[in-house]
Scaffold this motif. Structure first.
Motif: not given
Length: 450
Positions: A410-428
């Motif tokens: 009953n389990l399913r899996f996925s994966e991948g690359p990601g990136a993020q920008i943290a703007w003034n700590e509070d906005t991601i």
């Protein structure tokens, strides 16, 4: 916008103005003494505290998306923050003194959304927190595969919807939808209009590590299908397998308990969250249905190799939810937490790479692992920006009963690359590329998924 949306906004504006004025009065003595004890684990790291902005500021970013379900979408999301001054005793212990988040979104397939969210921790310098949300949304491209373990079946189709040809099994989502032609066009699609308002209050205990929550939500829905006689949702409604088709209303009493030692809620470097929430719906609460929904999740954050990397965080989440009673079909599609909904398995918040709400049943489990590595940071035009690389792995399962969510089949899996920008700590600003056996999807979102 209906009257109850206006009332919620008026109440919020009054409270946030009072809270801000009260905080300003409290700061005239220029003291860092807290009015009550807050655990040292809740204090921001020295580096995060150094980069945190003072005062009032606004961030705004375009919201762009493109996927086969909703088409190309464009909108804007803006955040209004009150951080206070460094002389505010809460400055080192909260992501902000108050936040307003407003978003507007539209897609080429006629999805429309307007959302207004607020959050005021330690309101009036007290141990209370006040959150709320008003939402109006029309989405003509919601997906429905069912509400039982049958949704685990691989996708299959006849090429060109020609039953004289050999069926294709274990299909990708794109190939599956591209061959839903003629009598089965839009077979898994439905349109839903939603108008909702929810508010909650939380009280802190044990130096801020524990919060208890009480809230209420009321929502109106209109759920329809483009081709009733050839729609899975309409078929199951006609057969009495689901409720909630057509016009409906839910009213929910919400309670919860949250153990939280994160140092920075928006982008933690350390700490954990253990939370259990429960939503109960009954006609006495303004609902047409009687049901119960319980969700438990555990999030963990740990700073890796601090002597080598300034910020390299191991982040993990596990969660289990169960819905019982006469719940409308759409209430199986997500789980509720104190910080917002987690959409059902599939999509940007759970199994990235699978289509939205691909796997749905009364019981749901999920797990996510991310490595959040900040490789660069810079100050630009008085704004602080941090850039991250984030490989991730997702897992999840469903079951008709709670004891089946852990079954391997009953389990399913996925994966991948990601990136993020943290703007003034509070906005991601988050960018994820999810890969699954049913295809790949790119996501852009605001805020961490956990």
């Amino acid at each position: 916008m209906r009257q109850r949306h206006k009332v919620g906004i008026i109440i919020f504006c009054f409270l946030i103005r009072c809270a801000y004025c009260y905080g300003q009065v409290g700061n005239t003595q220029d003291t860092l003494k807290l009015p009550f004890a807050i655990a040292k684990e809740k204090r921001l790291s020295d580096e995060d505290l150094k980069e945190k902005k003072e005062g009032i500021y606004v961030t705004a970013e375009p919201d762009l998306s493109s996927d086969p379900e909703t088409g190309f979408g464009a909108g804007i999301e803006g955040q209004f923050f009150i951080d206070g001054k460094r002389t505010d005793p809460f400055f080192a212990y909260t992501p902000y003194r108050a936040e307003i988040d407003i978003s507007v979104f539209y897609t080429t397939k006629s999805e429309k959304e307007l959302e207004f969210v607020w959050d005021i921790p330690y309101i009036f310098n007290s141990q209370w927190r006040f959150r709320g949300r008003g939402d109006f949304e029309i989405d003509p491209d919601y997906l429905f595969f069912g509400t039982t373990e049958k949704t685990l079946k691989p996708l299959s189709y006849y090429p060109g919807n020609d039953s004289t040809k050999s069926p294709v099994h274990n299909a990708s989502f794109n190939d599956y939808t591209n061959n839903q032609l003629g009598s089965v066009a839009n077979y898994n699609t439905y349109q839903q209009q939603e108008e909702s308002v929810d508010m909650s209050i939380e009280h802190s205990w044990f130096q801020g590590k524990l919060r208890t929550l009480l809230g209420y939500e009321i929502a109106d829905y209109v759920s329809t299908t483009p081709l009733n006689n050839n729609s899975l949702l309409h078929e199951e409604a006609e057969q009495g397998l689901i409720t909630g088709y057509g016009t409906s209303r839910t009213g929910l009493l919400q309670v919860g308990a949250i153990y939280d030692t994160r140092d920075l809620e928006a982008d933690p470097s350390g700490g954990a969250v253990i939370e259990i929430t429960n939503e109960y719906s009954n006609p006495a609460l303004g609902s047409q249905f009687t049901y119960n929904r319980t969700f438990f999740h555990f999030n963990y954050y740990h700073l890796l190799f601090p002597d080598v990397f300034k910020k390299f965080v191991f982040a993990a989440r596990i969660g289990v939810g169960y819905t019982s009673g006469d719940a409308p079909f759409y209430e199986y599609l997500d789980q509720w937490t104190s910080e917002g909904d987690i959409d059902g398995l599939g999509g940007p918040q759970s199994l990235r790479g699978y289509s939205q709400s691909r796997f749905v049943a009364p019981a749901m489990s999920l797990a996510n692992i991310e490595l959040r590595y900040r490789f660069w940071q810079v100050d630009f035009l008085e704004q602080h920006l941090g850039f991250y690389l984030i490989p991730f792995f997702d897992a999840g399962g469903i079951g008709n009963t709670l004891n089946r969510v852990g079954n391997f089949q009953n389990l399913r899996f996925s994966e991948g690359p990601g990136a993020q920008i943290a703007w003034n700590e509070d906005t991601i600003l988050r960018f994820d590329f999810g890969m699954s056996p049913e295809g790949n999807q790119f996501y852009f979102g605001i805020g961490q998924i956990f």
